[in-house]
Scaffold this active site. Sequence first.
Site, PDB file in Angstrom:
ATOM      1  N   CYS A   2       0.852  -1.185   0.000  1.00  0.00           N
ATOM      2  CA  CYS A   2       0.000   0.000   0.000  1.00  0.00           C
ATOM      3  C   CYS A   2       0.893   1.242   0.000  1.00  0.00           C
ATOM      4  CB  CYS A   2      -0.946   0.083   1.183  1.00  0.00           C
ATOM      5  SG  CYS A   2      -2.141  -1.231   1.277  1.00  0.00           S
ATOM      6  N   ARG A  27       4.060  -0.469  -4.724  1.00  0.00           N
ATOM      7  CA  ARG A  27       3.772  -0.975  -3.380  1.00  0.00           C
ATOM      8  C   ARG A  27       2.428  -1.698  -3.307  1.00  0.00           C
ATOM      9  NH1 ARG A  27       6.935   1.717   0.596  1.00  0.00           N
ATOM     10  NH2 ARG A  27       5.443   0.984   2.115  1.00  0.00           N
ATOM     11  N   TRP A  74      -2.897  -2.580  -1.602  1.00  0.00           N
ATOM     12  CA  TRP A  74      -2.642  -4.012  -1.739  1.00  0.00           C
ATOM     13  C   TRP A  74      -3.571  -4.665  -0.719  1.00  0.00           C
ATOM     14  CZ3 TRP A  74      -0.813  -8.147   1.225  1.00  0.00           C
ATOM     15  CH2 TRP A  74      -0.404  -9.269   0.503  1.00  0.00           C
ATOM     16  N   ASN A 100      -2.198   2.159   5.706  1.00  0.00           N
ATOM     17  CA  ASN A 100      -1.394   0.975   5.368  1.00  0.00           C
ATOM     18  C   ASN A 100      -1.308   0.113   6.619  1.00  0.00           C
ATOM     19  OD1 ASN A 100      -0.784   2.125   2.975  1.00  0.00           O
ATOM     20  ND2 ASN A 100       1.365   2.554   3.440  1.00  0.00           N
ATOM     21  N   GLY A 101      -1.331  -1.186   6.452  1.00  0.00           N
ATOM     22  CA  GLY A 101      -1.144  -2.061   7.609  1.00  0.00           C
ATOM     23  C   GLY A 101      -2.422  -2.820   7.925  1.00  0.00           C
ATOM     24  N   GLU A 489      16.726 -18.610  -6.931  1.00  0.00           N
ATOM     25  CA  GLU A 489      16.423 -17.233  -7.331  1.00  0.00           C
ATOM     26  C   GLU A 489      15.906 -17.194  -8.778  1.00  0.00           C
ATOM     27  OE1 GLU A 489      15.905 -14.572  -5.965  1.00  0.00           O
ATOM     28  OE2 GLU A 489      16.319 -12.972  -7.380  1.00  0.00           O
ATOM     29  N   LYS A 493      12.282 -15.740  -9.829  1.00  0.00           N
ATOM     30  CA  LYS A 493      12.119 -14.647 -10.811  1.00  0.00           C
ATOM     31  C   LYS A 493      11.106 -15.072 -11.865  1.00  0.00           C
ATOM     32  CE  LYS A 493      13.365 -12.009  -9.163  1.00  0.00           C
ATOM     33  NZ  LYS A 493      14.102 -11.779  -7.965  1.00  0.00           N
ATOM     34  N   GLU A 496       7.378 -15.406 -10.446  1.00  0.00           N
ATOM     35  CA  GLU A 496       6.682 -14.203  -9.968  1.00  0.00           C
ATOM     36  C   GLU A 496       6.292 -13.253 -11.088  1.00  0.00           C
ATOM     37  OE1 GLU A 496       8.819 -11.580  -7.295  1.00  0.00           O
ATOM     38  OE2 GLU A 496      10.699 -12.056  -8.266  1.00  0.00           O
ATOM     39  N   HIS A 512      15.742 -37.272  -5.889  1.00  0.00           N
ATOM     40  CA  HIS A 512      14.940 -37.674  -4.729  1.00  0.00           C
ATOM     41  C   HIS A 512      13.486 -37.219  -4.859  1.00  0.00           C
ATOM     42  CE1 HIS A 512      18.508 -39.112  -2.716  1.00  0.00           C
ATOM     43  NE2 HIS A 512      19.107 -37.999  -3.078  1.00  0.00           N
ATOM     44  N   LYS A 611       5.835  -4.520  -3.734  1.00  0.00           N
ATOM     45  CA  LYS A 611       7.287  -4.435  -3.569  1.00  0.00           C
ATOM     46  C   LYS A 611       7.724  -4.603  -2.118  1.00  0.00           C
ATOM     47  CE  LYS A 611      11.456  -3.598  -4.983  1.00  0.00           C
ATOM     48  NZ  LYS A 611      12.101  -4.736  -5.637  1.00  0.00           N
TER      49      LYS A 611
HETATM   50  C1  F6R Z   1      11.386 -11.188  -5.289  1.00  0.00           C
HETATM   51  C2  F6R Z   1      11.249 -10.155  -4.290  1.00  0.00           C
HETATM   52  C3  F6R Z   1      10.796 -10.528  -2.933  1.00  0.00           C
HETATM   53  C4  F6R Z   1      11.616  -9.769  -1.882  1.00  0.00           C
HETATM   54  C5  F6R Z   1      11.055 -10.050  -0.476  1.00  0.00           C
HETATM   55  C6  F6R Z   1      11.892  -9.363   0.589  1.00  0.00           C
HETATM   56  O1  F6R Z   1      11.817 -10.685  -6.515  1.00  0.00           O
HETATM   57  O2  F6R Z   1      11.489  -9.001  -4.560  1.00  0.00           O
HETATM   58  O3  F6R Z   1      10.860 -11.898  -2.733  1.00  0.00           O
HETATM   59  O4  F6R Z   1      12.943 -10.176  -1.976  1.00  0.00           O
HETATM   60  O5  F6R Z   1       9.747  -9.575  -0.401  1.00  0.00           O
HETATM   61  O6  F6R Z   1      11.926  -7.990   0.414  1.00  0.00           O
HETATM   62  P1  F6R Z   1      13.039  -7.114   1.099  1.00  0.00           P
HETATM   63  O7  F6R Z   1      14.335  -7.470   0.487  1.00  0.00           O
HETATM   64  O8  F6R Z   1      12.640  -5.702   0.806  1.00  0.00           O
HETATM   65  O9  F6R Z   1      13.012  -7.426   2.555  1.00  0.00           O
END
Ligand code: F6R
Length: 616
Positions: A2, A27, A74, A100-101, A489, A493, A496, A512, A611
């Site tokens: 948010c 956000r 969000w 927010n929250g 990772e 990527k 998502e 396994h 984000k």
């Molecule tokens: C994936 C991604 C998320 C963040 C996770 C932690 O591309 O961006 O998995 O890595 O939400 O966020 P931070 O690093 O801001 O604590």
Amino acid sequence: MCGIVAYTGFRVAAPLLVEGLKRLEYRGYDSAGLAIASREGFSIYKQAGKVSALARTIEGIAPIGHTGIAHTRWATHGAPTDANAHPHISYDGEIVLVHNGIIENYAALRSHLSEKGITFSSETDTEVLTHWIAWTRQQYPNSSWEEIIRRAFAPIEGTFGVALLVRSHPDLIVLVRRFSPLLIGIGEGELIAASDATAIIPYTRRVIHLEENEAALLYGGRSEPKLFSLGEKQRTPQVEYIDWDLASIERGGYPHYMLKEIFEQPTALRDCMRGRIRQEPLEVRLGGISNVMDRILSAQRLTLVGCGTSWHAALVGEYLIEQLARVPVEVEYASEFRYRDPVIGPSDVVVGISQSGETADTLAALRLAKHKDALVLGITNVVGSSIPRETHAGIYIHAGPEIGVASTKAFTAQLTALTLFALHLGASRYAINRHLHDTLIETLLRLPELIQETLQKLNEPVQTLAEKFMHASNALYLGRGYNFPVALEGALKLKEISYIHAEGYPAAEMKHGPIALIDAGMPVIVIALRDSLYEKVLGNIQEVRARGGQVIAIATEGDTHIQHYAEEVLYVPDVPEPLSPILTVLPLQLLAYHAAVMRGCDVDQPRNLAKSVTVE
Ligand code: F6R
């Protein structure tokens, strides 16, 4: 998670608020809304969908007020509908509020208010909070807003960043913060508050961060907010300076932030290393942790916590610190660590890794560790965010603003910071030999250039590969040693942003279980560098091929042998193993990006994601 923007000053508020929402949209983007205050009352516009839809709605009809609040959502409580969008207005029409929250005790407050005859038009906890504040004001009609806010928030449980407008004071904005971040930008005769700096820096770089359980009154025409605490503690606020410039938060000619940020990695790494490497003798200096180095050196083990991509960086950190500094390392999901009563005490060092510095679970894990008297450190990107404010010491990664929801440059900058940390620790403990130490530093310094070359060389071939790849419904990513976390990772990527299901696995673990998934339609991406595990990984590739799997190898430049084992090979420069993840992840970032674009996905704002995850 948010986004809030609030403005009072001499400018027309509505376009500024919409602009701010667009910058904060990463956000959350389920719904958007804004409210403008004037002597005639409030003008409120809100709807499900993105900020651009809201902008179209208010085109030509937005009022010319100079004080307003806005929100991009969000969804937590209640689906992303028009009714659930913020702002919410109180039953008496006196207060309009964005939030927010999560208000954890909203159900109890709601039934209390229902008993008083107050009705609700949404399913949100935010509407409950709005009515609650209005109801508190009615109980104390002669109180100042400072008192009303203190009284209203005393029983509130949960997390909040709140901005509200008051009908009887149309040039006043009230901000309240517990957990969800809020910053106030200080202009000349104007104040602009937001959940993060990206909405503020077009107007001013001077900011005050609201602290936990703190509130502020912003009056139109003033250049200073009035801060007060919800509790006892009062403080003199400090104005801080944000050194990000406007260009760093714009797309700069790239079609998406994600692609821009992938290509910004050389700069991000240079900035991360700047001033931290001394020549003759080569050594790493980390000013942010120098005061606590004695405690770090006497620790029996380090615990690294994080979420998502930052957790993957922590896994690489485990390999780095154990190999280079010979200190035992545990890596934990912050969300698990905080709820399992971990055995942590004064001899522990707990390091939170977080791009945003605001991730609720990581912050809570660090608070828990601090409460148990551990030394807590942060490895973060956003300067002045909650984690660096609450930890004893830390290392900024200096990657610059990361706006694409999928983390890219923050990951490689986190790995760089972790490498610097491991080298510094290793040298201070006399645990690393000088040759390896110097070789790693010399290679680190070459990495920005190598990344640049690799991205330029691989972008087109990866795009061609993505044309085939985009039709897959599943993919498997395999790696070993330092590159096992990179496999995780790469898979994250891809899923998502392209919504292709992907799994990352340690290559040897595949047999396994996941091997059952392999058939001719299954692309298997294998990181197969000419390193200590090369022969083993070739064995794993044979197992995949024997089941008809399509192998795409990420290999060491010059390794022609691998071509006998893989349908496609993407080469990265040969560097010492501990630094290889910074290069092997590059083709995986590009592959996810191009596959997602070809599938028509919204790369910078993937569905259901946000984000900065400031709720648990
Ligand atoms: C994936 C991604 C998320 C963040 C996770 C932690 O591309 O961006 O998995 O890595 O939400 O966020 P931070 O690093 O801001 O604590």
